[in-house]
Enzyme design. Structure first.
Site, PDB file in Angstrom:
ATOM      1  N   TYR A 119      -7.801  -9.911   3.191  1.00  0.00           N
ATOM      2  CA  TYR A 119      -6.406  -9.548   3.477  1.00  0.00           C
ATOM      3  C   TYR A 119      -5.453 -10.393   2.640  1.00  0.00           C
ATOM      4  O   TYR A 119      -4.509  -9.866   2.024  1.00  0.00           O
ATOM      5  CB  TYR A 119      -6.128  -9.749   4.965  1.00  0.00           C
ATOM      6  CG  TYR A 119      -4.673  -9.613   5.349  1.00  0.00           C
ATOM      7  CD1 TYR A 119      -4.082  -8.364   5.482  1.00  0.00           C
ATOM      8  CD2 TYR A 119      -3.886 -10.746   5.595  1.00  0.00           C
ATOM      9  CE1 TYR A 119      -2.750  -8.233   5.838  1.00  0.00           C
ATOM     10  CE2 TYR A 119      -2.560 -10.632   5.946  1.00  0.00           C
ATOM     11  CZ  TYR A 119      -1.995  -9.371   6.064  1.00  0.00           C
ATOM     12  OH  TYR A 119      -0.664  -9.252   6.414  1.00  0.00           O
ATOM     13  N   LYS A 142      -2.509  -9.368  -0.265  1.00  0.00           N
ATOM     14  CA  LYS A 142      -1.086  -9.702  -0.194  1.00  0.00           C
ATOM     15  C   LYS A 142      -0.645 -10.540  -1.401  1.00  0.00           C
ATOM     16  O   LYS A 142       0.487 -10.402  -1.877  1.00  0.00           O
ATOM     17  CB  LYS A 142      -0.778 -10.415   1.116  1.00  0.00           C
ATOM     18  CG  LYS A 142      -0.924  -9.520   2.336  1.00  0.00           C
ATOM     19  CD  LYS A 142      -0.034  -8.282   2.249  1.00  0.00           C
ATOM     20  CE  LYS A 142      -0.112  -7.409   3.478  1.00  0.00           C
ATOM     21  NZ  LYS A 142       0.791  -6.235   3.416  1.00  0.00           N
TER      22      LYS A 142
END
Length: 252
Positions: free
Chosen positions: A156, A160
């Site tokens: 994740y 980002k």
């Protein structure tokens, strides 16, 4: 509906079926924008559209998997077909998962990158000619995970960080055009995305507490306020920036 800051403008928001995407959609509509709602969750889109209609706003919607580039093109076509222009693209949709390194599968990795990087890239590609014509702007929703290491979120966090780099790189590519491209990085936020998520079995609580922060998590409405500013003409000097709204998590 009263006259608002975005009267006459059209805003396309991904992830509009729930959480931050829904809150942003409702707020932009209340500010006078005509809103194109995009998400894979058609039932959630219907509910967001109902809220907007009940408040006197106008919207259209597109249901599809934005991890597929063709769906991104179709979402933009829906906005243009319904309202004739596009002024703001908000790439809100995203997926969060917690994993220990050994547990990450190829499917996990590909799913996260499809939702968190592929979709914003191809949404921006499809929208850009219309945004340039309208002197419009893009807002990408990044995360504090783009700035600090966070245990059990490596895939994740990688998405980002990639989204933040994408924001800055496209900002430079379009530096001589009238369009603006920025990001916002929330910290912890109570949305449907985090409900039901669990940390890996045997996860070290001390490692998790390092990035939880001392203040309570934000609400979606807390993050919508700076999004409204970034999308507005008041932010005309802001380009290639990332606005951090994390209750101090990355301050020290």
């Amino acid at each position: 509906m009263k006259k608002g800051e975005f009267d006459g403008k059209v805003v396309l928001i991904t992830g509009a079926a729930s959480g931050l995407g829904r809150a942003a959609s409702v707020r932009f509509a209340r500010e006078g924008a005509r809103v194109c709602l995009a998400d894979i969750n058609s039932a959630g889109l219907d509910e967001t559209a109902r809220i907007i209609a009940n408040a006197g706003g106008r919207c259209t919607q597109y249901a599809g998997d934005l991890g597929q580039p063709s769906s991104c093109t179709d979402a933009v076509r829906t906005a243009i077909g319904s309202f004739g222009r596009l002024d703001v693209l908000c790439n809100v949709a995203g997926i969060l998962r917690f994993h220990a390194l050994a547990d990450v599968t190829a499917e996990d990795w590909q799913m996260l990158f499809a939702a968190n990087v592929t979709a914003p890239f191809f949404m921006t590609q499809a929208a850009m000619p219309h945004l340039v014509a309208a002197s419009g702007n893009v807002i990408n929703v990044a995360s504090t995970a783009a700035f600090i290491g966070q245990s059990y979120t490596a895939p994740y966090a990688a998405t980002k960080a990639a989204l933040l780099s994408l924001t800055k790189s496209l900002a430079m590519e379009f530096i001589k055009s009238p369009v603006r491209i920025n990001a916002i990085a929330p910290g912890g936020m109570m949305t449907e995305m985090v409900q039901g998520l669990v940390f890996p079995e045997g996860a070290d609580t001390d490692m998790i507490l390092r990035y939880c922060g001392f203040r309570p998590p934000n609400t979606p409405e807390d993050i919508v306020e700076p999004m409204i500013f970034l999308a507005s003409d008041r932010a005309r000097a802001v380009h290639g920036a990332c606005y951090t709204a994390d209750n101090g998590i990355t301050a020290g």
